[in-house]
Structure formats: structure tokens, C-alpha cells
Design a protein around this motif. Structure first.
Motif, PDB file in Angstrom:
ATOM      1  N   GLU A   1       8.365  -6.152  -1.877  1.00  0.00           N
ATOM      2  CA  GLU A   1       9.381  -6.739  -2.755  1.00  0.00           C
ATOM      3  C   GLU A   1       8.775  -7.096  -4.132  1.00  0.00           C
ATOM      4  O   GLU A   1       9.387  -6.889  -5.171  1.00  0.00           O
ATOM      5  CB  GLU A   1       9.922  -7.995  -2.087  1.00  0.00           C
ATOM      6  CG  GLU A   1      11.286  -8.392  -2.609  1.00  0.00           C
ATOM      7  CD  GLU A   1      11.897  -9.462  -1.716  1.00  0.00           C
ATOM      8  OE1 GLU A   1      12.225 -10.509  -2.256  1.00  0.00           O
ATOM      9  OE2 GLU A   1      11.969  -9.250  -0.479  1.00  0.00           O
ATOM     10  N   LEU A   2       7.550  -7.631  -4.084  1.00  0.00           N
ATOM     11  CA  LEU A   2       6.910  -8.043  -5.337  1.00  0.00           C
ATOM     12  C   LEU A   2       6.341  -6.860  -6.117  1.00  0.00           C
ATOM     13  O   LEU A   2       6.341  -6.852  -7.350  1.00  0.00           O
ATOM     14  CB  LEU A   2       5.768  -9.032  -5.040  1.00  0.00           C
ATOM     15  CG  LEU A   2       6.183 -10.435  -4.624  1.00  0.00           C
ATOM     16  CD1 LEU A   2       4.986 -11.197  -4.066  1.00  0.00           C
ATOM     17  CD2 LEU A   2       6.759 -11.186  -5.819  1.00  0.00           C
ATOM     18  N   VAL A   3       5.816  -5.876  -5.374  1.00  0.00           N
ATOM     19  CA  VAL A   3       5.174  -4.723  -6.026  1.00  0.00           C
ATOM     20  C   VAL A   3       5.850  -3.448  -5.530  1.00  0.00           C
ATOM     21  O   VAL A   3       5.357  -2.776  -4.622  1.00  0.00           O
ATOM     22  CB  VAL A   3       3.655  -4.675  -5.705  1.00  0.00           C
ATOM     23  CG1 VAL A   3       2.962  -3.654  -6.605  1.00  0.00           C
ATOM     24  CG2 VAL A   3       3.000  -6.031  -5.823  1.00  0.00           C
ATOM     25  N   PRO A   4       6.987  -3.079  -6.123  1.00  0.00           N
ATOM     26  CA  PRO A   4       7.678  -1.893  -5.641  1.00  0.00           C
ATOM     27  C   PRO A   4       6.914  -0.622  -6.018  1.00  0.00           C
ATOM     28  O   PRO A   4       6.197  -0.604  -7.003  1.00  0.00           O
ATOM     29  CB  PRO A   4       9.035  -1.948  -6.376  1.00  0.00           C
ATOM     30  CG  PRO A   4       8.896  -2.937  -7.457  1.00  0.00           C
ATOM     31  CD  PRO A   4       7.645  -3.731  -7.249  1.00  0.00           C
ATOM     32  N   GLY A   5       7.054   0.399  -5.195  1.00  0.00           N
ATOM     33  CA  GLY A   5       6.477   1.700  -5.565  1.00  0.00           C
ATOM     34  C   GLY A   5       5.072   1.938  -5.077  1.00  0.00           C
ATOM     35  O   GLY A   5       4.418   2.878  -5.534  1.00  0.00           O
ATOM     36  N   LEU A   6       4.573   1.099  -4.149  1.00  0.00           N
ATOM     37  CA  LEU A   6       3.228   1.342  -3.617  1.00  0.00           C
ATOM     38  C   LEU A   6       3.252   2.586  -2.723  1.00  0.00           C
ATOM     39  O   LEU A   6       4.259   2.884  -2.081  1.00  0.00           O
ATOM     40  CB  LEU A   6       2.751   0.141  -2.797  1.00  0.00           C
ATOM     41  CG  LEU A   6       2.351  -1.100  -3.593  1.00  0.00           C
ATOM     42  CD1 LEU A   6       2.107  -2.274  -2.648  1.00  0.00           C
ATOM     43  CD2 LEU A   6       1.095  -0.824  -4.429  1.00  0.00           C
ATOM     44  N   ALA A   7       2.121   3.269  -2.652  1.00  0.00           N
ATOM     45  CA  ALA A   7       2.055   4.510  -1.865  1.00  0.00           C
ATOM     46  C   ALA A   7       2.232   4.247  -0.382  1.00  0.00           C
ATOM     47  O   ALA A   7       2.778   5.063   0.346  1.00  0.00           O
ATOM     48  CB  ALA A   7       0.720   5.192  -2.126  1.00  0.00           C
ATOM     49  N   ARG A   8       1.744   3.101   0.089  1.00  0.00           N
ATOM     50  CA  ARG A   8       1.863   2.798   1.525  1.00  0.00           C
ATOM     51  C   ARG A   8       2.018   1.298   1.716  1.00  0.00           C
ATOM     52  O   ARG A   8       1.639   0.516   0.821  1.00  0.00           O
ATOM     53  CB  ARG A   8       0.643   3.329   2.288  1.00  0.00           C
ATOM     54  CG  ARG A   8      -0.660   2.703   1.860  1.00  0.00           C
ATOM     55  CD  ARG A   8      -1.842   3.419   2.484  1.00  0.00           C
ATOM     56  NE  ARG A   8      -3.105   2.887   1.993  1.00  0.00           N
ATOM     57  CZ  ARG A   8      -3.786   1.905   2.576  1.00  0.00           C
ATOM     58  NH1 ARG A   8      -3.325   1.330   3.667  1.00  0.00           N
ATOM     59  NH2 ARG A   8      -4.927   1.495   2.066  1.00  0.00           N
ATOM     60  N   PRO A   9       2.555   0.899   2.857  1.00  0.00           N
ATOM     61  CA  PRO A   9       2.737  -0.546   3.085  1.00  0.00           C
ATOM     62  C   PRO A   9       1.396  -1.270   3.081  1.00  0.00           C
ATOM     63  O   PRO A   9       0.432  -0.785   3.655  1.00  0.00           O
ATOM     64  CB  PRO A   9       3.368  -0.603   4.487  1.00  0.00           C
ATOM     65  CG  PRO A   9       3.818   0.776   4.795  1.00  0.00           C
ATOM     66  CD  PRO A   9       2.977   1.713   3.992  1.00  0.00           C
ATOM     67  N   MET A  10       1.359  -2.410   2.430  1.00  0.00           N
ATOM     68  CA  MET A  10       0.114  -3.184   2.387  1.00  0.00           C
ATOM     69  C   MET A  10       0.439  -4.672   2.491  1.00  0.00           C
ATOM     70  O   MET A  10       1.437  -5.123   1.917  1.00  0.00           O
ATOM     71  CB  MET A  10      -0.626  -2.943   1.071  1.00  0.00           C
ATOM     72  CG  MET A  10      -1.262  -1.584   0.974  1.00  0.00           C
ATOM     73  SD  MET A  10      -1.951  -1.328  -0.675  1.00  0.00           S
ATOM     74  CE  MET A  10      -3.663  -1.152  -0.296  1.00  0.00           C
ATOM     75  N   ALA A  11      -0.428  -5.390   3.213  1.00  0.00           N
ATOM     76  CA  ALA A  11      -0.323  -6.849   3.199  1.00  0.00           C
ATOM     77  C   ALA A  11      -1.040  -7.353   1.940  1.00  0.00           C
ATOM     78  O   ALA A  11      -1.639  -6.566   1.208  1.00  0.00           O
ATOM     79  CB  ALA A  11      -0.967  -7.415   4.450  1.00  0.00           C
ATOM     80  N   GLY A  12      -0.962  -8.648   1.699  1.00  0.00           N
ATOM     81  CA  GLY A  12      -1.637  -9.134   0.498  1.00  0.00           C
ATOM     82  C   GLY A  12      -1.791 -10.642   0.475  1.00  0.00           C
ATOM     83  O   GLY A  12      -1.431 -11.346   1.423  1.00  0.00           O
ATOM     84  N   ALA A  13      -2.352 -11.116  -0.615  1.00  0.00           N
ATOM     85  CA  ALA A  13      -2.540 -12.554  -0.829  1.00  0.00           C
ATOM     86  C   ALA A  13      -1.998 -12.896  -2.206  1.00  0.00           C
ATOM     87  O   ALA A  13      -2.165 -12.119  -3.151  1.00  0.00           O
ATOM     88  CB  ALA A  13      -4.023 -12.890  -0.756  1.00  0.00           C
ATOM     89  N   LEU A  14      -1.347 -14.043  -2.288  1.00  0.00           N
ATOM     90  CA  LEU A  14      -0.776 -14.487  -3.564  1.00  0.00           C
ATOM     91  C   LEU A  14      -1.439 -15.803  -3.966  1.00  0.00           C
ATOM     92  O   LEU A  14      -1.508 -16.740  -3.164  1.00  0.00           O
ATOM     93  CB  LEU A  14       0.731 -14.691  -3.398  1.00  0.00           C
ATOM     94  CG  LEU A  14       1.473 -15.427  -4.522  1.00  0.00           C
ATOM     95  CD1 LEU A  14       1.441 -14.634  -5.818  1.00  0.00           C
ATOM     96  CD2 LEU A  14       2.915 -15.713  -4.112  1.00  0.00           C
ATOM     97  N   ILE A  15      -1.944 -15.850  -5.182  1.00  0.00           N
ATOM     98  CA  ILE A  15      -2.482 -17.108  -5.717  1.00  0.00           C
ATOM     99  C   ILE A  15      -1.739 -17.389  -7.018  1.00  0.00           C
ATOM    100  O   ILE A  15      -1.789 -16.587  -7.950  1.00  0.00           O
ATOM    101  CB  ILE A  15      -4.000 -17.011  -5.966  1.00  0.00           C
ATOM    102  CG1 ILE A  15      -4.732 -16.656  -4.669  1.00  0.00           C
ATOM    103  CG2 ILE A  15      -4.521 -18.326  -6.519  1.00  0.00           C
ATOM    104  CD1 ILE A  15      -6.231 -16.429  -4.830  1.00  0.00           C
TER     105      ILE A  15
END
Ligand code: FAD
Length: 383
Positions: free
Chosen positions: A148-162
Motif C-alpha cells: 500500500e505504501l510502496v506500490p509497484g514493487l516487483a515482489r511482495p516484501m515485508a518491511g520496517a517503518l521508522i
């Protein structure tokens, strides 16, 4: 057409640009209370802090133009929290304090220092994500939240938000800080020092000799000057960066390791660590690899060309941590060096530490961890 310089200068106002070449060879102040040698972010911030603290007359000298070293080529990210994953706690604490001081400068400095608040999002390279220790500052994101935050990524990825990290155009901050300084001489290199009775009594330069009350060396790498007995291990680590043409894709803040979006939609990408490459030239194969990695992660920008590409050198001590110290054996000389990959972030706290030390004559508590003696002790132990 690709411009082979950093993007930052083109984004300055005429007045800001003029600051960078101020006072070429002009040493009107030959007996300053404080002389600062080196017009990168560490030197300019220190000179500005000494001036603001009322330490008397302050003269800054710089061999080239202000910001012509690592400072002018940096990415300008101010992200202390991510250092939880890579650096010792005292360093992270110092970095947090420095980001607070950047905020204070933005509020109190005439016209601010160009601080831009942003969120940092790190994409996890594998399903296990980041190292498990979780700080309160970090919010973990699942695949859907990242998408939702980073549309258009090549593959699904988890992440961290600071949240509430920041960035600057390093040259804008430098120019704004330098604007308050009454005495700046660019195109003026220190060449040697004369020491008497444990004090620097003269700094010889390519222009005039200077007789300072106190002197601060902020030369990126430790200063190599005749008459200054200083032998600190240090090296340089080259890095390449590029800025693309404006992108229609919208990124939230900075997305590591993908890109940071600038105000006009351009993407700032890279920050390679080209170990062992001492050539000052931009290497097209490195630039191509930065672009290839960008296109692979974010296919929506495939084919977006670089508009600016450049490289510069990070000054580094063997442990990757800075020195902020009085020059051993001298009563009136200080140095800061080896700021490696966080010198922009660390500039205000470095400036504050040195200013307090000069002012009080005693080291402030936060200085203890950044002593140059840690290298002497290691050499001694190794014997
Ligand atoms: C690719 C890359 C990306 C980076 N990204 C970031 C980032 O996102 N955030 C961050 O915080 N940091 C970043 N950095 C690191 C940052 O650029 C440096 O740590 C910082 O600029 C060091 O500042 P400084 O003032 O100590 O040194 P410098 O900027 O190198 O300034 C030292 C100055 O001293 C002058 N000088 C040297 N000798 C003399 C002499 N004898 N007489 C007079 N003048 C002299 C030099 O000409 C130079 O201008 C990055 C670095 C690189 C290479």
C-alpha cells in the motif's frame, strides 16, 4: 545528457551558491579567537556553533570551496534509528541527539537549515526480515502494508517503518550555516602548524599565517600538516550516487534500499561502498548496476534515466566511528575526523561537543567515546 556532479548545487538559490565560494583567499582576521580548518559540514557547523556561542572572533578556512569534500556528494539522509542494526549504542544515542539538534537549528537559525522531515521504510530482503531486536521506534509492516505504501514493487516484501527521520540538501544546510559567519576564506589551505609550550601558536596557510586562540581541524580525514604530531589510522571509502529524471511513481519518504524521492519527483538512488577504488572518476558500470537494481525492485520506473551521477569519498577510521577530541598533547587544538557515512547527521552534535569543550576548557561527558586515544590504546595492546 547526464550531469557528472552532485544534484545539490543546482538546487541552491543564487545567494546560497555564493556562500560556497565566499572570501577567496581573504584572511582579514589573522588573530581569530577560534580558527576552524575545513569547510565541510563538520567545520562549518562547528564554526557556526562557536560564533553563536559567543566564543569571540571565528575564522573558517577551506582549501577549495565550501562543501567540496564528502559533504557536497552525500545523500543527506538523517536517519539515526537505523543505526540500531549496525552500530554501538553510544553512537546511536549521539545520532539521535544530533537529529534533535538539526530540528532545533531548523527552528532557530535565520531562514532555517533546509531540514525536510520524512519517514524511513526499509524493505526486508527475505521472509525473516530484519534482525529481531525491536526498538519502540520501529513499526513492522507486512506484505500488504508495504504494497500500500510502496506500490509497484516487483515482489511482495515485508518491511520496517521508522517515522520522523529527516534529510537535507547538504550544500543548502552548509550555505545557511555559513551565512552567519563574519569571516570565511575559501581557496585557503592550512599547510603547517607551529607549536610552542603545548599550544598551536601559528597555522601557516597558502595565503597568510594565522595566530589563533584555539584551532579546530575538521578536514574529513585527520589533518596531515607539518608540525602536527598526529598519527591516526584512516582511509577513504568511495561511493556512487545518482539522481534520475522526475518519476511519475510516488514513494513515501525514503525507501531503503530503493530510493529517496526529491521534491520534483526525481529519485535519489545509491550510496555504494566501492572498497579499494581510489579513482576520483565516476564508473559507468557502477552507475549501471545501481540503475539495474532500481529497475529490478521497482519495475514501474524501468528505463527512467539518470540525470545526475557522481561519486565521492567517505573519510573512515578503522572502527567506522568518528573522532571528536582535543589533539593529544595540545591545549588549544581540537579535531574531528572519520565521520564515514553519517557526517551530515552528526554535524550539529559534533559542533556542540567541540564548542562546549572550548568554552568550558573541560571535555563534555558525551566526548569520552570519541577519543582519538582508542587507536593508540589498540596499537599498544597489539604490541
Ligand atoms: C556516497 C555518499 C553518501 C553519503 N550519504 C550520507 C548521508 O546520507 N547522511 C550522512 O549523514 N552522511 C552521508 N555521507 C557521509 C558524509 O558525506 C561525510 O561523513 C561528511 O560529509 C564528512 O564531513 P566533514 O566535514 O568531516 O568532511 P568533508 O566534507 O570532506 O570536509 C572536509 C573539508 O576540509 C577541507 N580540507 C582538508 N584539508 C584541508 C586543509 N589542510 N586546509 C583547509 N581545508 C582543508 C577539504 O577541502 C574539505 O572541504 C555520505 C558520503 C558519501 C560518500
Amino acid at each position: 545528457m547526464v550531469t557528472e556532479t552532485a544534484v545539490w548545487r543546482d538546487r541552491l538559490t543564487t545567494a546560497e551558491r555564493a556562500q560556497l565560494g565566499r572570501g577567496a583567499g581573504d584572511i582579514s582576521q589573522r588573530r581569530p579567537d577560534v580558527l576552524v580548518v575545513g569547510g565541510g559540514i563538520a567545520g562549518v557547523a562547528t564554526a557556526a556553533a562557536c560564533h553563536a556561542a559567543g566564543l569571540g572572533t571565528v575564522l573558517l578556512i577551506e582549501a577549495g570551496r565550501l562543501g567540496s569534500g564528502a559533504t557536497g556528494g552525500a545523500a543527506g539522509l538523517l536517519t539515526p534509528e537505523i543505526h540500531e542494526w549496525s552500530d554501538p549504542e553510544p553512537f546511536v544515542e549521539l545520532a539521535r541527539t544530533s537529529l534533535e539538534l538539526w530540528g532545533e537549528l531548523e527552528r532557530t537559525w535565520p531562514d532555517g537549515v533546509g531540514l525536510i522531515e520524512l519517514d524511513w521504510i526499509g524493505l526486508a530482503p527475505d521472509p525473516d526480515g530484519f534482525a529481531p531486536h525491536q526498538r519502540p521506534a520501529v513499526e513492522w509492516l507486512d506484505h500488504d502494508q508495504v504494497a500500500e505504501l510502496v506500490p509497484g514493487l516487483a515482489r511482495p516484501m515485508a518491511g520496517a517503518l521508522i517515522r520522523r527521520q529527516a534529510r537535507v540538501n547538504p550544500l543548502r544546510s552548509l550555505a545557511r550555516l555559513a551565512a552567519v559567519l563574519p569571516a570565511v576564506a575559501t581557496g585557503t589551505a592550512a599547510t603547517s602548524v607551529t607549536v610552542k609550550g603545548g599550544r598551536v601558536v601559528r597555522v601557516s596557510t597558502t595565503a597568510e599565517d594565522i595566530h589563533p586562540g584555539a584551532v579546530v581541524f575538521a578536514t574529513g580525514l585527520p589533518p596531515l600538516l607539518d608540525g602536527l604530531a598526529l598519527d591516526l589510522p584512516a582511509s577513504r571509502v568511495k561511493g556512487h550516487l545518482l539522481v534520475t529524471e522526475p518519476s511519475p511513481v510516488r514513494l513515501p519518504g525514503t525507501v531503503a534500499p530503493v530510493a529517496t524521492q526529491l521534491d520534483d519527483g526525481r529519485l535519489l538512488v545509491g550510496g555504494t561502498f566501492d572498497m579499494g577504488d581510489e579513482s576520483p572518476a565516476v564508473r559507468q558500470d557502477v552507475i549501471d548496476s545501481i540503475l539495474a537494481a532500481l529497475y529490478a525492485t521497482l519495475p514501474a520506473v524501468r528505463g527512467l534515466p539518470a540525470a545526475y551521477q557522481w561519486c565521492c569519498f567517505r573519510p573512515r577510521h578503522p572502527d567506522g566511528l568518528p573522532v571528536i577530541d582535543r589533539v593529544p598533547g595540545l591545549d588549544n587544538a581540537w579535531l574531528t575526523s572519520g565521520h564515514f557515512r553519517t557526517g551530515i547527521l552528526m554535524a550539529p552534535v559534533t559542533a556542540q561537543t567541540i564548542t562546549r569543550w572550548i568554552s568550558a576548557g573541560e571535555p563534555p561527558a558525551e566526548a569520552a567515546a570519541w577519543s582519538s586515544l582508542r587507536f593508540a590504546e589498540r596499537r599498544h595492546t597489539a604490541r
